[in-house]
Design a protein around this motif. Structure first.
Motif, PDB file in Angstrom:
ATOM      1  N   GLY A  64      25.418  93.289  40.568  1.00  0.00           N
ATOM      2  CA  GLY A  64      24.608  93.593  41.730  1.00  0.00           C
ATOM      3  C   GLY A  64      24.879  92.588  42.839  1.00  0.00           C
ATOM      4  N   LEU A  65      24.943  93.075  44.071  1.00  0.00           N
ATOM      5  CA  LEU A  65      25.210  92.220  45.233  1.00  0.00           C
ATOM      6  C   LEU A  65      24.074  92.405  46.240  1.00  0.00           C
ATOM      7  N   PRO A  66      22.957  91.723  46.011  1.00  0.00           N
ATOM      8  CA  PRO A  66      21.810  91.874  46.915  1.00  0.00           C
ATOM      9  C   PRO A  66      22.171  91.485  48.345  1.00  0.00           C
ATOM     10  N   ASN A  67      21.625  92.227  49.286  1.00  0.00           N
ATOM     11  CA  ASN A  67      21.795  91.916  50.705  1.00  0.00           C
ATOM     12  C   ASN A  67      23.255  91.933  51.141  1.00  0.00           C
ATOM     13  N   VAL A  68      24.038  92.822  50.528  1.00  0.00           N
ATOM     14  CA  VAL A  68      25.437  93.015  50.898  1.00  0.00           C
ATOM     15  C   VAL A  68      25.617  94.459  51.338  1.00  0.00           C
ATOM     16  N   THR A  69      26.313  94.673  52.451  1.00  0.00           N
ATOM     17  CA  THR A  69      26.571  96.026  52.947  1.00  0.00           C
ATOM     18  C   THR A  69      28.055  96.331  52.836  1.00  0.00           C
ATOM     19  N   THR A  70      28.375  97.627  52.737  1.00  0.00           N
ATOM     20  CA  THR A  70      29.772  98.040  52.570  1.00  0.00           C
ATOM     21  C   THR A  70      30.264  98.930  53.697  1.00  0.00           C
ATOM     22  N   GLY A  71      29.347  99.575  54.441  1.00  0.00           N
ATOM     23  CA  GLY A  71      29.770 100.526  55.453  1.00  0.00           C
ATOM     24  C   GLY A  71      30.219 101.834  54.828  1.00  0.00           C
ATOM     25  N   GLY A  72      29.874 102.046  53.557  1.00  0.00           N
ATOM     26  CA  GLY A  72      30.302 103.247  52.842  1.00  0.00           C
ATOM     27  C   GLY A  72      30.856 102.849  51.485  1.00  0.00           C
ATOM     28  N   ASP A  73      30.965 103.813  50.567  1.00  0.00           N
ATOM     29  CA  ASP A  73      31.471 103.513  49.234  1.00  0.00           C
ATOM     30  C   ASP A  73      32.944 103.147  49.293  1.00  0.00           C
ATOM     31  N   LEU A  74      33.323 102.148  48.511  1.00  0.00           N
ATOM     32  CA  LEU A  74      34.710 101.684  48.428  1.00  0.00           C
ATOM     33  C   LEU A  74      35.189 101.826  46.998  1.00  0.00           C
ATOM     34  N   GLN A  75      36.477 102.113  46.809  1.00  0.00           N
ATOM     35  CA  GLN A  75      37.018 102.193  45.463  1.00  0.00           C
ATOM     36  C   GLN A  75      38.528 102.061  45.515  1.00  0.00           C
ATOM     37  N   GLY A  76      39.107 101.783  44.361  1.00  0.00           N
ATOM     38  CA  GLY A  76      40.552 101.640  44.312  1.00  0.00           C
ATOM     39  C   GLY A  76      41.042 101.350  42.916  1.00  0.00           C
ATOM     40  N   THR A  77      42.350 101.221  42.789  1.00  0.00           N
ATOM     41  CA  THR A  77      42.984 100.878  41.520  1.00  0.00           C
ATOM     42  C   THR A  77      42.966  99.372  41.343  1.00  0.00           C
ATOM     43  N   GLY A  78      42.714  98.937  40.143  1.00  0.00           N
ATOM     44  CA  GLY A  78      42.636  97.504  39.882  1.00  0.00           C
ATOM     45  C   GLY A  78      43.962  96.898  39.482  1.00  0.00           C
ATOM     46  N   GLY A  81      18.630  97.631  48.088  1.00  0.00           N
ATOM     47  CA  GLY A  81      18.613  96.243  48.527  1.00  0.00           C
ATOM     48  C   GLY A  81      19.978  95.620  48.725  1.00  0.00           C
ATOM     49  N   GLY A  82      21.055  96.416  48.601  1.00  0.00           N
ATOM     50  CA  GLY A  82      22.380  95.833  48.778  1.00  0.00           C
ATOM     51  C   GLY A  82      23.475  96.750  48.284  1.00  0.00           C
ATOM     52  N   ALA A  83      24.388  96.178  47.496  1.00  0.00           N
ATOM     53  CA  ALA A  83      25.528  96.931  46.981  1.00  0.00           C
ATOM     54  C   ALA A  83      25.706  96.630  45.498  1.00  0.00           C
ATOM     55  N   ARG A  84      26.626  97.371  44.871  1.00  0.00           N
ATOM     56  CA  ARG A  84      26.885  97.199  43.449  1.00  0.00           C
ATOM     57  C   ARG A  84      28.379  97.324  43.204  1.00  0.00           C
TER      58      ARG A  84
END
Length: 399
Positions: free
Chosen positions: A81-95, A109-112
């Motif tokens: 969990g990343l409280p108080n973090v914004t992304t501007g939309g869902d992000l994803q990718g290959t690791g 409350g933030g991002a995950r």
């Protein structure tokens, strides 16, 4: 104010920052959060490493902290969990390495952050590096370690040593001996805050840490002082050596002319401090008597050098582990791992650190240190770092 996790470095941490800077880019840039809200915005996600150890770095435009929600056990998924973090939309990718795929989505409350793993792994450490060392962003770092690696699940095996520095008697014990040094005391009050003295908060913190370590049943704890008494600095080192200590931790509270300055830091022995040991030995051999056998002075000096080199490495390793744990409970100074020639760090065969728990001249830090709840959280972190340090040492010894 919300707690922030800020880690920075001296030499060893600078190397870590260089490694972070060299990680392969595996994410995408994201627009910074709009508006006056103080939330941190994700800028990019990067990966480095292999199927044994993998590092994930999230670049942020502000300081932030995280909370481990799932550690990967059983379902090969890590969630933070990343409280108080914004992304501007869902992000994803290959690791990369241990990570098959990753995603950061919005949560309450933030991002995950979700990491789908290729193999069984554990989160070894998490910390935040501030801007610096050539980087303009804050970097939230997550280190993964494979638990499928050869020997990872094996019990420790004691290997014979053919030629080495003197072996401490503690290598044959089960329980580790921890010496806790409550800074100052008696006629030496240390620094003063608005409502308390350094000698009082260090003693209270030392007692709290002692109780936590003894409760685990894995440690024998020795205190350099248990009341408001004055103990000479040299005597504190002698207490550690007589106890054949496995670790020495000196607790202090920093001070400064600017009341806005706050944050914890850790000191280990400097190169000048190493030279100071030699000068002390010229006048008095009390440092050498306990565990450095041999009457020939040249042989004794060689043994001293070997022992001291290994001790400095172990001290630095514990200092980094300590900062990672403490940084999850309180702010760290920008250059949080420092070195000095303090007398209490001089024992050549006892890994030793001096922890400045915060600035007693800062109201926020003073509040943390003078309240039982604040000290309890901080000493929980210190106790956890001790557990992690000895677990790592055991794994290294078994290789």
């Amino acid at each position: 104010m919300s707690r922030v996790l800020i880690s920075a470095a001296r030499t060893g941490w600078a190397r870590a920052a260089m490694i972070v800077g060299g990680l392969a880019l595996a994410g995408v840039a994201v627009a910074m959060a709009q508006g006056p809200a103080p939330a941190a915005g994700v800028q990019k996600v990067r990966f480095g490493g292999d199927r044994n150890e993998t590092r994930i770095v999230i670049d942020l435009d502000r300081a932030a902290t995280g909370k481990l929600l799932a550690d990967g056990a059983g379902d090969r998924r890590v969630v933070i969990g990343l409280p108080n973090v914004t992304t501007g939309g869902d992000l994803q990718g290959t690791g990369q390495g241990l990570v098959e795929r990753w995603a950061i989505d919005e949560a309450a409350g933030g991002a995950r952050l979700r990491l789908d793993l290729k193999a069984n792994a554990e989160v070894r450490r998490r910390f935040l590096l501030p801007p610096g060392d050539g980087a303009s962003a804050y970097r939230y770092v997550i280190d993964l370690k494979s638990t499928d690696a050869p020997g990872a699940a094996q019990a420790p095996v004691l290997k014979p040593t053919l030629v080495s520095a003197p072996v401490k008697a503690s290598a044959l014990r089960l329980k580790k001996v921890i010496v806790i040094d409550a800074g100052h005391g008696g006629k030496d009050p240390g620094s003063s805050g608005a409502n308390t003295a350094e000698k009082d908060v260090t003693l209270a913190a030392a007692k709290a840490l002692k109780a936590k370590l003894e409760k685990s049943g894995r440690y024998t704890v020795v205190m350099t002082r248990q009341s408001d008494t004055f103990v000479p600095l040299e005597s504190r080192v002698q207490i550690a050596r007589r106890a054949d200590a496995d670790l020495f931790i000196s607790l202090h509270a920093d001070s400064g002319p600017d009341a806005a300055t706050r944050g914890a830091s850790v000191y280990t022995l400097s190169e000048k401090g190493t030279e100071r040991v030699a000068r002390v030995l010229e006048k008095d051999d009390w440092l050498m008597k306990a565990n450095l056998p041999g009457r020939d002075r040249a042989v004794s000096q060689i043994l001293l050098d070997l022992s001291q080199r290994a001790t400095k490495n172990r001290s630095a390793a514990f200092a980094e582990t300590l900062l990672q744990s403490v940084g999850e409970e309180t702010t760290l100074l920008r250059r949080s791992h420092r070195d000095a020639g303090f007398i209490v760090l001089l024992a050549p065969d006892v890994p030793a650190v001096l922890l400045e728990m915060g600035f007693i001249t800062n109201l926020d830090d003073e509040q943390l240190l003078k309240t039982p709840a604040g000290r309890d959280r901080l000493m929980d972190a210190v106790a956890g770092s001790i557990e992690s340090y000895f677990a790592t040492q055991t794994r290294l010894a078994a290789r």
